[in-house]
Design an enzyme around this catalytic site. Structure first.
Site, PDB file in Angstrom:
ATOM      1  N   SER A   1      44.390  33.666  38.625  1.00  0.00           N
ATOM      2  CA  SER A   1      45.567  34.118  38.793  1.00  0.00           C
ATOM      3  C   SER A   1      45.659  35.766  39.249  1.00  0.00           C
ATOM      4  CB  SER A   1      46.284  34.423  37.152  1.00  0.00           C
ATOM      5  OG  SER A   1      45.354  34.922  36.337  1.00  0.00           O
TER       6      SER A   1
ATOM      7  N   GLU B   1      35.303  44.456  38.209  1.00  0.00           N
ATOM      8  CA  GLU B   1      34.694  43.944  36.814  1.00  0.00           C
ATOM      9  C   GLU B   1      33.310  43.239  36.858  1.00  0.00           C
ATOM     10  OE1 GLU B   1      35.714  44.945  34.358  1.00  0.00           O
ATOM     11  OE2 GLU B   1      38.092  44.793  34.117  1.00  0.00           O
TER      12      GLU B   1
ATOM     13  N   VAL C   1      39.092  48.786  40.095  1.00  0.00           N
ATOM     14  CA  VAL C   1      37.764  48.219  39.277  1.00  0.00           C
ATOM     15  C   VAL C   1      37.342  47.040  39.629  1.00  0.00           C
ATOM     16  CG1 VAL C   1      37.252  47.694  36.779  1.00  0.00           C
ATOM     17  CG2 VAL C   1      38.905  49.534  37.256  1.00  0.00           C
TER      18      VAL C   1
ATOM     19  N   LYS D   1      32.521  34.626  36.200  1.00  0.00           N
ATOM     20  CA  LYS D   1      32.883  34.050  37.634  1.00  0.00           C
ATOM     21  C   LYS D   1      32.892  35.260  38.432  1.00  0.00           C
ATOM     22  CE  LYS D   1      37.284  35.790  37.234  1.00  0.00           C
ATOM     23  NZ  LYS D   1      38.066  36.678  38.470  1.00  0.00           N
TER      24      LYS D   1
END
Length: 335
Positions: A138, A281, A279, A191
Site C-alpha cells: 500500500s 525503514e 525514512v 520485506k
C-alpha cells in the site's frame, strides 16, 4: 461518525487520513513538527512527502498531541518505526483506558526485536489499550489517489479486527482480516530489507532474472525467520508478506528500493539516505533481522549481505557474487 486521530503527518499518515475521511469519519492529523503542521494547515498538502494530494478542509491539523488525542475513538500511529516507543511514552498520560490504537508502522526494534504493537502495549500497559496492526502492499502515493489497494488488519480479538475492517474498508481500499498479528508485522518489517537488495541489483543494472530470484529467495528468508519468531507460514505468502514484498521490490514509490538503487550505483549509505530524503525503514530492520536470525539460528544469506553493504562498506557487486557462489542447496527442503 467515528472520531479518529492520525498520529504522524508523513505520506502514509496523510493518505490514511484522506481515506478515512472519505469513509465519513471525523479526522485530525498530528504533526511532531510545528512548522510542518502550519504548512499543512495553509497548503493542505505535504509537498515533500506526498505532493499534489490535498487534505480536505475539514480535516483538522495540530501539533498539540493532547489536543489530537482527546475524545478520539481511534488513534492511528503513522510515525516511523524508530519513533514508536517515544510516541507511545508521550501518549501514556493522555489516552483513555482501553483506547483503540492501530499501528501502521513497519519495523522491528533493534535492541529488543519487539514488534511495533509489542512496544505500544508495553509502554501503555497501564491503560490496557486495544491494539491492532494494518499492513500490506500500500504505497501512500496510490492510496491517496484512491487507486485500488488491498491490506490486512489484525488484532488480538476477532471483534476488534472486524470493527476496524469496517472502519477502513471502501470500494478502493479492500481490507482482509488475519488472526496472526506477529506474522503480519514481521512480514511488513522484513520485506523492506529484501527491497533494499532488489534496489541494489537494479543499481548494478542486473535484470529481471536477478529480481525474480531475490523476491523468491527473499520470501523464503522472511518466512523462515518469521515462523521461528512465532508467525504462521501462510501469512508470509499472503498480502502482508509476498504481496508487500512484490510492490516494495518493484515500485519506484518504494524508498527502500530507491535507497538500494543508489547503493548499487556506488553511493554511500549516508548519501543514499540524504538523496531519498525520507525514512528508509529497511536500514533499521536489517540490523534487527540479523540479530533475530542469530538468536533463532535461521539462515538468511540475502539479509546478511544487505547488512554487509549497509554497515561494512562491502562492494555491492561482491555481495551479489557471494550469494551466487554459496554451497549447493536444495530449493525446498523436502527430499
Amino acid at each position: 461518525m467515528v472520531k479518529i486521530s492520525v498520529i504522524g503527518s508523513g505520506g502514509w499518515g496523510i493518505a490514511l487520513a484522506i481515506l478515512l475521511h472519505k469513509n465519513g469519519h471525523n479526522l485530525t492529523i498530528w504533526s511532531f513538527d510545528k512548522k510542518e503542521a502550519e504548512e499543512l494547515k495553509i497548503n493542505r498538502q505535504n509537498k515533500t512527502k506526498l505532493p499534489n494530494i490535498l487534505l480536505p478542509e475539514d480535516i483538522k491539523v495540530t501539533d498539540n498531541l493532547k489536543e489530537a488525542v482527546d475524545n478520539k475513538d481511534i488513534l492511528v500511529l503513522a510515525v516511523p518505526s524508530k519513533a514508536i516507543r517515544s510516541v507511545s511514552k508521550s501518549l501514556k498520560d493522555i489516552i483513555k483506558d482501553n483506547q483503540i490504537i492501530v499501528n501502521v508502522a513497519k519495523g522491528l526494534e533493534e535492541d529488543t526485536l519487539k514488534t511495533m504493537t509489542d512496544i505500544i502495549e508495553e509502554e501503555l500497559k497501564e491503560k490496557n489499550p486495544q491494539v491492532a496492526v494494518l499492513s500490506g502492499p500500500s504505497h501512500a502515493e496510490e492510496v491517496g489517489k484512491g487507486i485500488p489497494t488491498t491490506c490486512v488488519v489484525s488484532a488480538h480479538n476477532k471483534e476488534l479486527t472486524l470493527y476496524l475492517q469496517n472502519i477502513f474498508m471502501n470500494p478502493s481500499f479492500r481490507v482482509y482480516t488475519s488472526p496472526d498479528m506477529i506474522g503480519v508485522e514481521i512480514g511488513g518489517a522484513l520485506k523492506n530489507v529484501i527491497a533494499l537488495a532488489a534496489g541494489i541489483a537494479d543499481g548494478l543494472n542486473y535484470g529481471d532474472n536477478t529480481k525474480a530470484a531475490l523476491i523468491t529467495r527473499g520470501i523464503k528468508e522472511i518466512s523462515s525467520l518469521g515462523v521461528a519468531m512465532g508467525g504462521e507460514q501462510s501469512t508470509f505468502y499472503g498480502l502482508t508478506g509476498l504481496g508487500d514484498l512484490i510492490v516494495t521490490c518493484a515500485s519506484m514509490h518504494s524508498r527502500n528500493r530507491r535507497a538500494g538503487i543508489l547503493l548499487g550505483q556506488g553511493k554511500t549509505l549516508d548519501e543514499a539516505i540524504k538523496e531519498v530524503n525520507m525514512v528508509v525503514e529497511g536500514i533499521y530492520s536489517a540490523k534487527s533481522a540479523l540479530m533475530a536470525a542469530k538468536k533463532y539460528n535461521v539462515e538468511i544469506p540475502i539479509i546478511e549481505q544487505v547488512n554487509a553493504v549497509l554497515f561494512e562498506n562491502k562492494n555491492a557487486a561482491e555481495a551479489v557474487n557471494e550469494l551466487m557462489i554459496r554451497d549447493k542447496k536444495l530449493e525446498i527442503q523436502s527430499w
